[in-house]
Design a protein around this motif. Sequence first.
Motif, PDB file in Angstrom:
ATOM      1  N   ARG A 100      -0.482 -18.734  -9.597  1.00 32.17           N
ATOM      2  CA  ARG A 100      -1.739 -19.635  -9.106  1.00 32.17           C
ATOM      3  C   ARG A 100      -2.231 -19.009  -8.431  1.00 32.17           C
ATOM      4  N   ILE A 101      -1.933 -18.380  -6.928  1.00 33.70           N
ATOM      5  CA  ILE A 101      -2.440 -17.215  -6.596  1.00 33.70           C
ATOM      6  C   ILE A 101      -2.624 -16.352  -6.657  1.00 33.70           C
ATOM      7  N   ILE A 102      -1.777 -15.330  -7.383  1.00 34.69           N
ATOM      8  CA  ILE A 102      -2.369 -13.777  -7.440  1.00 34.69           C
ATOM      9  C   ILE A 102      -0.993 -13.990  -9.341  1.00 34.69           C
ATOM     10  N   HIS A 103      -1.509 -12.946 -10.040  1.00 37.42           N
ATOM     11  CA  HIS A 103      -0.775 -12.398 -10.963  1.00 37.42           C
ATOM     12  C   HIS A 103       0.248 -11.458  -9.954  1.00 37.42           C
ATOM     13  N   LEU A 104       2.162 -12.157  -9.585  1.00 33.26           N
ATOM     14  CA  LEU A 104       2.161 -10.986  -9.280  1.00 33.26           C
ATOM     15  C   LEU A 104       3.039  -9.839 -10.337  1.00 33.26           C
ATOM     16  N   ASP A 105       3.542  -8.773  -9.762  1.00 33.54           N
ATOM     17  CA  ASP A 105       4.489  -7.634 -10.944  1.00 33.54           C
ATOM     18  C   ASP A 105       5.556  -7.584 -10.125  1.00 33.54           C
ATOM     19  N   PRO A 106       6.642  -6.864 -10.626  1.00 30.83           N
ATOM     20  CA  PRO A 106       7.994  -6.872  -9.362  1.00 30.83           C
ATOM     21  C   PRO A 106       7.799  -5.885  -8.210  1.00 30.83           C
ATOM     22  N   ALA A 107       7.008  -5.369  -8.318  1.00 33.73           N
ATOM     23  CA  ALA A 107       6.630  -4.488  -6.795  1.00 33.73           C
ATOM     24  C   ALA A 107       5.771  -4.822  -6.071  1.00 33.73           C
ATOM     25  N   ARG A 108       5.224  -6.082  -6.414  1.00 31.77           N
ATOM     26  CA  ARG A 108       4.110  -6.847  -5.631  1.00 31.77           C
ATOM     27  C   ARG A 108       5.521  -8.183  -5.117  1.00 31.77           C
ATOM     28  N   GLY A 109       6.409  -8.485  -6.341  1.00 33.53           N
ATOM     29  CA  GLY A 109       6.696  -9.843  -6.377  1.00 33.53           C
ATOM     30  C   GLY A 109       8.028  -8.989  -4.527  1.00 33.53           C
ATOM     31  N   PHE A 110       8.775  -7.775  -4.900  1.00 31.94           N
ATOM     32  CA  PHE A 110       9.465  -6.710  -3.761  1.00 31.94           C
ATOM     33  C   PHE A 110       9.001  -7.274  -2.174  1.00 31.94           C
ATOM     34  N   ALA A 111       7.757  -6.515  -2.410  1.00 30.29           N
ATOM     35  CA  ALA A 111       6.702  -6.304  -1.181  1.00 30.29           C
ATOM     36  C   ALA A 111       6.889  -7.723  -0.468  1.00 30.29           C
ATOM     37  N   SER A 112       6.575  -8.675  -1.066  1.00 29.28           N
ATOM     38  CA  SER A 112       6.542 -10.260  -0.850  1.00 29.28           C
ATOM     39  C   SER A 112       7.847 -10.784  -0.103  1.00 29.28           C
ATOM     40  N   GLU A 113       8.665 -10.529  -1.192  1.00 26.59           N
ATOM     41  CA  GLU A 113      10.293 -10.906  -0.292  1.00 26.59           C
ATOM     42  C   GLU A 113      10.603 -10.364   0.685  1.00 26.59           C
ATOM     43  N   ALA A 114      10.471  -9.081   0.688  1.00 28.92           N
ATOM     44  CA  ALA A 114      11.182  -8.100   1.587  1.00 28.92           C
ATOM     45  C   ALA A 114      10.472  -8.599   3.074  1.00 28.92           C
ATOM     46  N   VAL A 115       9.018  -8.765   2.833  1.00 28.69           N
ATOM     47  CA  VAL A 115       8.278  -8.899   4.296  1.00 28.69           C
ATOM     48  C   VAL A 115       8.693 -10.707   5.139  1.00 28.69           C
ATOM     49  N   ALA A 116       8.269 -10.808   4.207  1.00 29.79           N
ATOM     50  CA  ALA A 116       8.456 -12.840   4.555  1.00 29.79           C
ATOM     51  C   ALA A 116      10.249 -12.269   4.918  1.00 29.79           C
ATOM     52  N   ALA A 117      11.028 -12.575   4.035  1.00 27.80           N
ATOM     53  CA  ALA A 117      12.458 -12.267   4.879  1.00 27.80           C
ATOM     54  C   ALA A 117      12.658 -11.928   6.357  1.00 27.80           C
ATOM     55  N   THR A 118      12.277 -10.398   6.456  1.00 31.47           N
ATOM     56  CA  THR A 118      12.317 -10.060   7.763  1.00 31.47           C
ATOM     57  C   THR A 118      11.438 -10.529   8.386  1.00 31.47           C
ATOM     58  N   LYS A 157      -5.120  -5.555  -4.936  1.00 34.62           N
ATOM     59  CA  LYS A 157      -5.494  -5.016  -6.007  1.00 34.62           C
ATOM     60  C   LYS A 157      -6.845  -5.410  -5.901  1.00 34.62           C
ATOM     61  N   ARG A 158      -7.591  -6.067  -5.701  1.00 34.82           N
ATOM     62  CA  ARG A 158      -8.927  -6.541  -4.293  1.00 34.82           C
ATOM     63  C   ARG A 158      -8.841  -7.396  -4.243  1.00 34.82           C
ATOM     64  N   LEU A 159      -9.865  -7.506  -3.820  1.00 38.35           N
ATOM     65  CA  LEU A 159      -9.598  -9.385  -2.768  1.00 38.35           C
ATOM     66  C   LEU A 159     -10.126 -10.337  -4.037  1.00 38.35           C
ATOM     67  N   SER A 160     -10.613 -10.054  -4.618  1.00 42.90           N
ATOM     68  CA  SER A 160     -10.636 -10.523  -6.036  1.00 42.90           C
ATOM     69  C   SER A 160      -9.764 -11.354  -6.954  1.00 42.90           C
ATOM     70  N   THR A 191       1.122  -1.042   0.448  1.00 49.57           N
ATOM     71  CA  THR A 191      -0.254  -0.183   0.257  1.00 49.57           C
ATOM     72  C   THR A 191       0.809   1.170   0.365  1.00 49.57           C
ATOM     73  N   ALA A 192       1.792   1.329   0.929  1.00 54.50           N
ATOM     74  CA  ALA A 192       2.784   2.654   0.532  1.00 54.50           C
ATOM     75  C   ALA A 192       3.753   2.516  -0.631  1.00 54.50           C
ATOM     76  N   ILE A 193       4.166   1.493  -1.008  1.00 47.19           N
ATOM     77  CA  ILE A 193       4.984   1.660  -2.619  1.00 47.19           C
ATOM     78  C   ILE A 193       3.942   1.866  -3.536  1.00 47.19           C
ATOM     79  N   LEU A 194       2.917   1.477  -3.243  1.00 42.02           N
ATOM     80  CA  LEU A 194       1.280   2.218  -4.323  1.00 42.02           C
ATOM     81  C   LEU A 194       1.288   3.548  -4.157  1.00 42.02           C
ATOM     82  N   TRP A 195       1.756   4.625  -3.545  1.00 40.36           N
ATOM     83  CA  TRP A 195       0.765   5.344  -2.485  1.00 40.36           C
ATOM     84  C   TRP A 195       1.938   6.501  -3.280  1.00 40.36           C
ATOM     85  N   VAL A 196       3.335   6.025  -3.060  1.00 37.73           N
ATOM     86  CA  VAL A 196       4.888   6.700  -3.094  1.00 37.73           C
ATOM     87  C   VAL A 196       5.244   7.251  -4.394  1.00 37.73           C
ATOM     88  N   PHE A 197       4.263   5.656  -5.321  1.00 42.08           N
ATOM     89  CA  PHE A 197       5.088   5.879  -6.361  1.00 42.08           C
ATOM     90  C   PHE A 197       3.572   6.160  -7.277  1.00 42.08           C
TER      91      PHE A 197
END
Length: 332
Positions: free
Chosen positions: A244-262, A292-295, A153-159
């Motif tokens: 299969r879970i969602i269609h990822l873009d680079p920003a979402r991929g980065f956010a997923s990995e950064a949070v999970a690693a932490t 994106k949206r829950l769906s 959400t923060a990434i979407l707002w900043v960019f």
Amino acid sequence: MELALVVVVIAIALVFDYTNGFHDAANAIATSVSTRALTPRVALAMAAVMNFVGAFVGTEVAQTVGKGIINTPTGEHGLVIVLSALVGAITWNLITWYFGLPSSSSHALIGGLVGAGLASASTVLWSGIVDKVVIPMVVSPAVGFLGAFGLMTAILWVFRRSNPGKVNRGFRLAQSLSAAAMALGHGLQDAQKTMGVMFLALLTTGHVDAGDGIPLWVQIAAASAISLGTYSGGWRIMRTLGRRIIHLDPARGFASEAVAATVLYVMAIGLHAPVSTTHTITSAVMGTGATKRLSAVRWGVARGIITAWILTIPAAGLVAAGCYALAHLILE
């Protein structure tokens, strides 16, 4: 006979470690590959190297697995318990790998230890399991989901006013770092679990004392096995997690990995808790998708994954208990 059984248990522990590597390779690299930030072979090689390095960052999780789940009897009886636990965990890993379900190798191993411990009337350390397994098992996916949702959400707002093409190129580069961090966390968590089982086998036969640290040769063997497994890849699970879970873009991929690693670092180094890298990254992927949206999240696929999570500990425990009963009959 006892020494031969020790060798067999350690060999099977390393087989488990190898299956853990190819089963969980997707944890570190699926998002980077699906967004084309990295090619599959480059991603696998990077993940294998970082898995190896991560195994030497600490031994807190290994100590928890080796001494905080069950109290095994000494001698051959204790080795049979450890062996049964490993067979239960490997069996569940192979079943979920076949069906492409990103279940937890960590919880399969813990379930195997608990199942074999109960079948053998050993002392199961329930308070330790609640504190170090059950609570982190619930907390880590929740933190992964909410943390990834918040960061995205923060990434979407900043960019929000930036050029989408430039943003995607920037986050593809950033994903090289976040994927490496995720792979390091995977080695920190999962290689240590095998170290803990090997330590437990040595502990039951008096080759180490309870107050000893993890021997260096155990660390090297476990780190090598998981790295080789990771490099062999787990393509079935990678498709599930990356596409299969969602269609990822680079920003979402980065956010997923950064949070999970932490989350992995905090749980391992701060709380000494053996959490699931699979649960953590999968919930983080769901969290970024929900922005994106829950769906946008394919909840039917997610439901199948969550079902596998719930079944992992009891299923691996049942297989381990059956293996112990069979071994006990043979050895009597």
